[in-house]
Design a protein around this motif. Structure first.
Motif, PDB file in Angstrom:
ATOM      1  N   TYR A  75       0.862  -1.179   0.000  1.00 10.67           N
ATOM      2  CA  TYR A  75       0.000   0.000   0.000  1.00 10.67           C
ATOM      3  C   TYR A  75       0.898   1.227   0.000  1.00 10.67           C
ATOM      4  O   TYR A  75       2.029   1.183   0.484  1.00 10.67           O
ATOM      5  N   MET A  76       0.404   2.330  -0.561  1.00 15.81           N
ATOM      6  CA  MET A  76       1.236   3.516  -0.726  1.00 15.81           C
ATOM      7  C   MET A  76       0.456   4.776  -0.404  1.00 15.81           C
ATOM      8  O   MET A  76      -0.771   4.777  -0.412  1.00 15.81           O
ATOM      9  N   LYS A  77       1.205   5.845  -0.098  1.00 12.58           N
ATOM     10  CA  LYS A  77       0.565   7.142   0.117  1.00 12.58           C
ATOM     11  C   LYS A  77       1.522   8.250  -0.306  1.00 12.58           C
ATOM     12  O   LYS A  77       2.741   8.084  -0.292  1.00 12.58           O
ATOM     13  N   ALA A  78       0.943   9.381  -0.685  1.00 13.11           N
ATOM     14  CA  ALA A  78       1.717  10.563  -1.061  1.00 13.11           C
ATOM     15  C   ALA A  78       1.644  11.571   0.074  1.00 13.11           C
ATOM     16  O   ALA A  78       0.557  11.854   0.574  1.00 13.11           O
ATOM     17  N   SER A  79       2.782  12.065   0.485  1.00 12.02           N
ATOM     18  CA  SER A  79       2.795  13.128   1.489  1.00 12.02           C
ATOM     19  C   SER A  79       2.678  14.488   0.814  1.00 12.02           C
ATOM     20  O   SER A  79       2.266  15.462   1.435  1.00 12.02           O
ATOM     21  N   SER A  80       3.088  14.553  -0.436  1.00 19.73           N
ATOM     22  CA  SER A  80       2.905  15.758  -1.246  1.00 19.73           C
ATOM     23  C   SER A  80       2.894  15.346  -2.716  1.00 19.73           C
ATOM     24  O   SER A  80       3.498  14.351  -3.089  1.00 19.73           O
ATOM     25  N   SER A  81       2.170  16.055  -3.535  1.00 16.78           N
ATOM     26  CA  SER A  81       2.055  15.803  -4.966  1.00 16.78           C
ATOM     27  C   SER A  81       1.605  14.366  -5.227  1.00 16.78           C
ATOM     28  O   SER A  81       0.586  13.945  -4.701  1.00 16.78           O
TER      29      SER A  81
END
Length: 154
Positions: free
Chosen positions: A128-134
């Motif tokens: 699973y992944m996430k973006a902290s910005s952009s």
């Protein structure tokens, strides 16, 4: 408890019982702008032959993709249950990888871990992944990914 046999002999502890591998040689890429962890779509499933056996989990991506900052970690679904972060890893925020556009934008990502089966229900593993910005993606388009599950008799 069922005894697994090969050529009429019991298999010793440490024997490899099965290997499942999901390999994508030309990834379509994965990206997210979500600030919460979301599915990457890279999955592998294995059904343990016995409760208590060890499942070794190995993941690699030849190249991530980010225009900002992001990270990924391994999730697990047991049977018909809900998918959740792989248990037993404390503060595992960066289990699979971390990337920032200003210093490792296209770095490879990898994970090596394990899970002890608590039943013979099917196990589904997925980064699973996430973006902290952009935006952030655990796999860049045309990169390769592999997720390998190995069951070891305990």
């Amino acid at each position: 408890m069922a005894l697994i046999t090969l050529n009429k002999q019991a298999l010793p502890s440490g024997s490899i019982l099965q290997v499942v591998r999901s390999f994508i040689p030309n990834s379509p890429g994965t990206t997210t702008t979500s600030s919460s962890f979301v599915a990457s779509g890279i999955q592998a499933s294995i059904t343990p032959t016995a409760s208590g056996n060890l499942i070794i989990v190995d993941f690699s991506s030849s190249m991530n993709n980010t225009s900002g900052i992001g990270n990924a970690k391994m999730y697990l679904k047991v049977g018909s249950g809900s998918i959740a972060e792989l248990p037993g890893i404390t503060n595992g925020q960066y289990q699979v990888g971390y990337a920032a556009a200003n210093h490792n934008r296209y770095a490879s990502h990898c994970f090596g871990g394990s899970y002890t089966a608590t039943s013979t229900d099917a196990l589904l593993f997925e980064p699973y992944m996430k973006a902290s910005s952009s935006f952030y993606g655990v796999a860049h388009v045309n990169s390769s990914t592999s997720l390998t599950l190995t069951e070891v008799k305990v």
